[in-house]
Design a protein around this motif. Structure first.
Motif, short mmCIF file in Angstrom:
data_model
loop_
_atom_site.label_atom_id
_atom_site.label_comp_id
_atom_site.label_asym_id
_atom_site.label_seq_id
_atom_site.Cartn_x
_atom_site.Cartn_y
_atom_site.Cartn_z
N SER A 64 49.29 37.22 41.64
CA SER A 64 49.09 38.72 41.60
C SER A 64 49.21 39.02 39.97
O SER A 64 48.20 39.85 39.35
N GLU A 68 46.03 40.37 37.83
CA GLU A 68 45.86 41.48 37.23
C GLU A 68 45.54 41.48 35.65
O GLU A 68 44.77 42.42 35.03
N THR A 97 43.69 41.06 44.84
CA THR A 97 43.93 41.89 43.59
C THR A 97 42.86 42.43 43.22
O THR A 97 42.68 43.52 42.76
#
Length: 309
Positions: A64, A68, A97
């Motif tokens: 994640s 990002e 995400t």
């Protein structure tokens, strides 16, 4: 063989304590081989490995965070939904995400086991089984950007006698360049084995028409160091600065500030928090528009369940 290694270790220990440290380090290095050296990706990520990878909370958090960061390096226009190509999408962790960022995605992965787990998780993106080295079979200008997390280094290995890493990289980058719209970016987080692999990858990317370069976050840290290959498909774009270099604080049009999940959620305007009732209703509505079977909404939709029955 194992007994002989143990005997040699004991003899070395009594003869020289310094030698046993070297021998132990060698044995540890041999036991922690890189995944791409163990088996081809479609074999290494079998059903057992795919489920273990997807259920590991640490791996989910790392995936994640890297996604990002990759999305921030893409520098997409705010409040404008884009179509993103997720190369090596796996079980859809990175795609989740992308969804949270308000964009749509299509994923490609060589592991059928990973894609099966993604289907079980009911991810929202569309996915297809494919080998990066055989090229991206999409229409020209289909995507507004592309990301790839921990997949690019697999192309540097010849898993079959017919595999030629430079040719496979050339095929991949040339077809990727074609399916991206002009002026957009492609961001690859990868783990190069050595400087030769970095040179090989960047050389083939530039031959395909890309510009850009390498962005290294926290270069002086052993654990936090991450490498991102940021490629441009045209236009005058400035290569972003890496985090932890002391230069990322410079302000400018092309500066991409890093934000953690909590800060990023604060920046989302007019969007329901994840797992809330409104978020669930929006997700169900998107699935209906995609033609999927969705349970009807009731007064119990999105209601938190009590721990007692």
């Amino acid at each position: 063989m194992l007994n002989s290694i143990l005997v040699y270790t004991l003899i070395t220990y009594f003869s020289s304590k310094s030698n046993i440290v070297i021998l132990y380090g060698f044995m540890m290095a041999a036991s922690t081989r890189r995944p791409e050296h163990k088996a081809p990706p479609d074999i290494f990520y079998n059903e057992e490995e795919a489920r273990k990878y997807t259920s590991n909370t640490r791996m989910i958090e790392i995936q994640s965070q890297m996604t990002e960061r990759a999305m921030e390096l893409l520098a997409l226009q705010e409040d404008v939904p884009c179509l993103i190509l997720d190369i090596g999408c796996g079980s859809g962790l990175s795609g989740q995400t992308i969804e949270e960022s308000g964009h749509f995605w299509i994923g490609v992965d060589i592991s059928s086991a990973m894609l099966s787990v993604a289907l079980e998780r009911e991810v929202e993106g569309d996915m297809m089984l494919g080998d990066m080295g055989q090229g991206m079979c999409f229409r020209a200008g289909s995507f507004d950007g592309a990301i790839s997390i921990s997949a690019l280094q697999w192309l540097c290995n010849a898993d079959k006698t017919s595999h030629n890493p430079p040719k496979r990289l050339s095929k991949f980058f040339s077809t990727l360049y074609s399916c991206l719209s002009r002026g957009c970016r492609a961001v690859f987080q990868f783990y190069p084995e050595n400087s030769e692999q970095i040179e090989l990858i960047t050389q083939q990317a530039m031959k395909a028409g890309f510009t850009g370069g390498l962005v290294v976050d926290y270069p002086n840290s052993t654990k936090a160091k991450k490498m991102f290959l940021v490629l441009f498909t045209g236009g005058h774009q400035k290569l972003p600065k890496g985090l932890g270099t002391g230069e990322e604080q410079n302000t400018g049009i092309n500066h991409i500030p890093y934000s953690n999940k909590r800060e990023r959620m604060k920046q989302i305007r007019g969007k329901a928090p994840k797992k809330s009732r409104d978020w669930i209703l929006e997700k169900k509505e998107r699935r209906r528009r995609q033609g999927r079977n969705v349970r009807p909404d009731t007064k119990y939709t999105g209601r938190k369940r009590s721990g007692k029955f």
